[in-house]
Design a protein around this motif. Structure first.
Motif, PDB file in Angstrom:
ATOM      1  N   SER A  18       0.839  -1.214   0.000  1.00 54.67           N
ATOM      2  CA  SER A  18       0.000   0.000   0.000  1.00 54.67           C
ATOM      3  C   SER A  18       0.871   1.259   0.000  1.00 54.67           C
ATOM      4  O   SER A  18       0.538   2.243  -0.661  1.00 54.67           O
ATOM      5  CB  SER A  18      -0.968  -0.003   1.190  1.00 54.67           C
ATOM      6  OG  SER A  18      -0.262  -0.074   2.400  1.00 54.67           O
TER       7      SER A  18
ATOM      8  N   ALA B  22      -7.673   7.206  -0.576  1.00 52.04           N
ATOM      9  CA  ALA B  22      -6.843   5.987  -0.551  1.00 52.04           C
ATOM     10  C   ALA B  22      -6.037   5.914   0.747  1.00 52.04           C
ATOM     11  O   ALA B  22      -5.867   4.836   1.329  1.00 52.04           O
ATOM     12  CB  ALA B  22      -5.914   5.961  -1.769  1.00 52.04           C
ATOM     13  N   LEU B  25      -8.372   4.899   3.388  1.00 54.42           N
ATOM     14  CA  LEU B  25      -8.677   3.473   3.204  1.00 54.42           C
ATOM     15  C   LEU B  25      -7.549   2.601   3.766  1.00 54.42           C
ATOM     16  O   LEU B  25      -7.803   1.608   4.453  1.00 54.42           O
ATOM     17  CB  LEU B  25      -8.881   3.174   1.710  1.00 54.42           C
ATOM     18  CG  LEU B  25      -9.298   1.753   1.363  1.00 54.42           C
ATOM     19  CD1 LEU B  25     -10.717   1.469   1.861  1.00 54.42           C
ATOM     20  CD2 LEU B  25      -9.237   1.516  -0.150  1.00 54.42           C
ATOM     21  N   GLN B  26      -6.303   2.998   3.506  1.00 53.61           N
ATOM     22  CA  GLN B  26      -5.164   2.245   4.053  1.00 53.61           C
ATOM     23  C   GLN B  26      -5.259   2.193   5.585  1.00 53.61           C
ATOM     24  O   GLN B  26      -5.077   1.134   6.194  1.00 53.61           O
ATOM     25  CB  GLN B  26      -3.842   2.897   3.632  1.00 53.61           C
ATOM     26  CG  GLN B  26      -2.621   2.087   4.048  1.00 53.61           C
ATOM     27  CD  GLN B  26      -1.368   2.930   4.252  1.00 53.61           C
ATOM     28  OE1 GLN B  26      -1.439   4.067   4.692  1.00 53.61           O
ATOM     29  NE2 GLN B  26      -0.222   2.341   3.936  1.00 53.61           N
ATOM     30  N   VAL B  29      -8.130  -0.162   6.722  1.00 53.54           N
ATOM     31  CA  VAL B  29      -7.783  -1.590   6.579  1.00 53.54           C
ATOM     32  C   VAL B  29      -6.834  -2.008   7.706  1.00 53.54           C
ATOM     33  O   VAL B  29      -7.027  -3.043   8.357  1.00 53.54           O
ATOM     34  CB  VAL B  29      -7.156  -1.865   5.191  1.00 53.54           C
ATOM     35  CG1 VAL B  29      -6.632  -3.290   5.095  1.00 53.54           C
ATOM     36  CG2 VAL B  29      -8.170  -1.611   4.084  1.00 53.54           C
TER      37      VAL B  29
END
Lengths: 228, 234
Positions: A18, B22, B25-26, B29
């Motif tokens: 990521s 994003a 979102l990281q 998670v």
């Protein structure tokens, strides 16, 4: 134990993948600007700028990764390096959490809580800055008012005073052991021109040595008591 | 073409917005997985909620100066570029330095309408690519450094805990000097006020252990007292 190592493997795998994807998305921003408008910079003229900017921050990367690993753990560090402000936002969020819960640093519990605290810290920072973008105009006079300006100028030392007190005043021994690395930092700060990233590592190394010696002393005492 | 024609285009806002989604979102998670793992290792939901609330309460005030830098950079560089840089790996000092350095390489200076469109593109490159280098470092170095700790845990867990406590004390010494005692007449005063307030609350909490709120909000109370004192003193 097997599950734990699976979790650790996932942390590294997801963290690396990521982070690299976000790195690509970040660096693609100026590339796209140049491609869309046909405005490519003169890299021959610009390379010293890249070097100067990277060298300014580079000494802090190993210092922070090595120094904060025991408290924050790998997951929180992967997240924190994406949004920055590791020392003044993410680390205090972690240390504040483990202090108030009485969790020991460098444990699985500590690193798990670090992910939750850092994640919350990052999301709130992103949201606040996004709100700032939306309501920038009406917000500016309030935030830039001379009356409250000093409060924001000194918010970081104001944050750290309480954090340090809560961390080092857990017992007489902790406070005494804190004084040695503090003296080292003060010496380097006032009597040398050494970059703070380097003396941070020296202070951490000295502090770790003190704690290891204390641990060895305790272990030797226990062994001699068992023999008696 | 002047830089003001391109620095606030819609697609740049969308790019930055999606990138920040994003990032969130990281985090989500990571947090979801950590929450489940926390349950497995015996952490109570209340403890993990405490992590959430501390992360939020500790971060609100220190994020406001970032917002102020954003407000000061917006007239100079437009909105999307400072928004991106100050949300991701951003620091007030670093971004202004990076933009000024990039423009300096082209013989230009960071002033409102005082540089060319090439200067703005150069600033975007140096701020973004230069700033993102730390992500490469974390991707490459975090795992090996973490593995060293993991190996040590297998040898002697109590020794690793001592090392962790030693690291924490060293970090606290560093931040005390770097963000406090290095400028004793300015930030040192604010640091000391916050420290004394924190110490007082620790003392009271030790005498009245049932007052758990005191421990929970110690940092926030110390910070607010010191910030109010800064407004009065300076």
């Amino acid at each position: 134990m097997k599950e734990q190592s699976g979790y650790q493997r996932w942390i590294h795998k997801f963290g690396i993948i990521s982070s690299l994807l976000l790195f690509v998305a970040m660096t693609a921003f100026p590339v796209t600007i140049s491609a869309v408008y046909g405005l490519w910079p003169d890299f021959k003229a610009l390379w010293p700028g890249f070097v100067a900017v990277i060298l300014l921050m580079a000494p802090y990367w190993p210092a922070e990764t090595i120094g904060y690993m025991s408290v924050m753990g790998p997951g929180a560090l992967y997240m924190s390096y994406i949004t920055g402000n590791v020392t003044n936002l993410r680390m205090p969020a972690t240390v504040g959490t483990i202090n108030s819960l009485g969790v020991k640093p460098n444990t699985d519990e500590c690193h798990t809580l670090a992910i939750i605290a850092c994640g919350a810290s990052i999301i709130i920072s992103v949201v606040i800055v996004a709100i700032g973008v939306i309501i920038a105009a009406p917000l500016a006079p309030v935030l830039q008012s001379p009356v409250i300006q000093p409060a924001f100028d000194y918010v970081v030392p104001a944050l750290f005073g309480g954090l340090v007190a809560q961390t080092v005043l857990k017992g007489k021994r902790q406070f005494l052991y804190f004084l040695a690395p503090l003296a080292i930092c003060l010496f380097f700060c006032y009597f040398t021109a050494v970059n703070s990233a380097y003396y941070m590592l020296i202070a951490i190394a000295a502090s770790v040595m003190i704690y290891i010696m204390d641990y060895q002393n305790g272990k030797n005492k226990n062994e001699s008591m068992e023999k008696e | 073409m002047v830089y003001t024609e391109i620095c606030n285009t819609i697609w740049m806002f969308l790019w930055v917005g999606l990138l920040l989604l994003a990032v969130v979102l990281q985090c989500l998670v990571f947090m979801k997985r950590a929450w489940n793992h926390g349950k497995e290792i015996g952490l109570k939901p209340a403890q993990m909620k405490k992590g959430l609330t501390t992360g939020i309460s500790v971060s609100i005030m220190p994020t406001l100066p970032v917002l102020m830098v954003l407000l000061s950079l917006m007239p100079l560089l437009g909105i999307p570029l400072p928004w991106l840089r100050l949300s991701i790996i951003g620091s007030a000092y670093y971004e202004t330095y990076a933009a000024s350095t990039a423009l300096g390489c082209l013989g230009e200076t960071l002033q409102v309408n005082g540089y060319s469109v090439d200067g703005w593109v150069a600033a975007a490159w140096v701020m973004t690519v230069g700033g993102s280098a730390s992500v490469l470092w974390s991707s490459l170095a975090t795992k090996p450094i973490s593995m060293i700790y993991e190996r040590a845990e297998k040898v002697d867990m109590r020794l690793v805990l001592s090392i962790g406590s030693g690291c924490l004390a060293g970090v606290m010494a560093y931040v005390s000097v770097s963000y406090g005692f290095s400028a004793i007449s300015t930030k040192g005063i604010v640091f000391c006020i916050s420290f004394v307030t924190g110490a007082l609350l620790v003392y009271i909490h030790n005498r009245r252990p049932k007052a758990k709120w005191m421990s929970d909000y110690l940092m926030t109370i110390s910070m607010l007292v010191a910030m109010i004192a800064a407004c009065i003193i300076f």
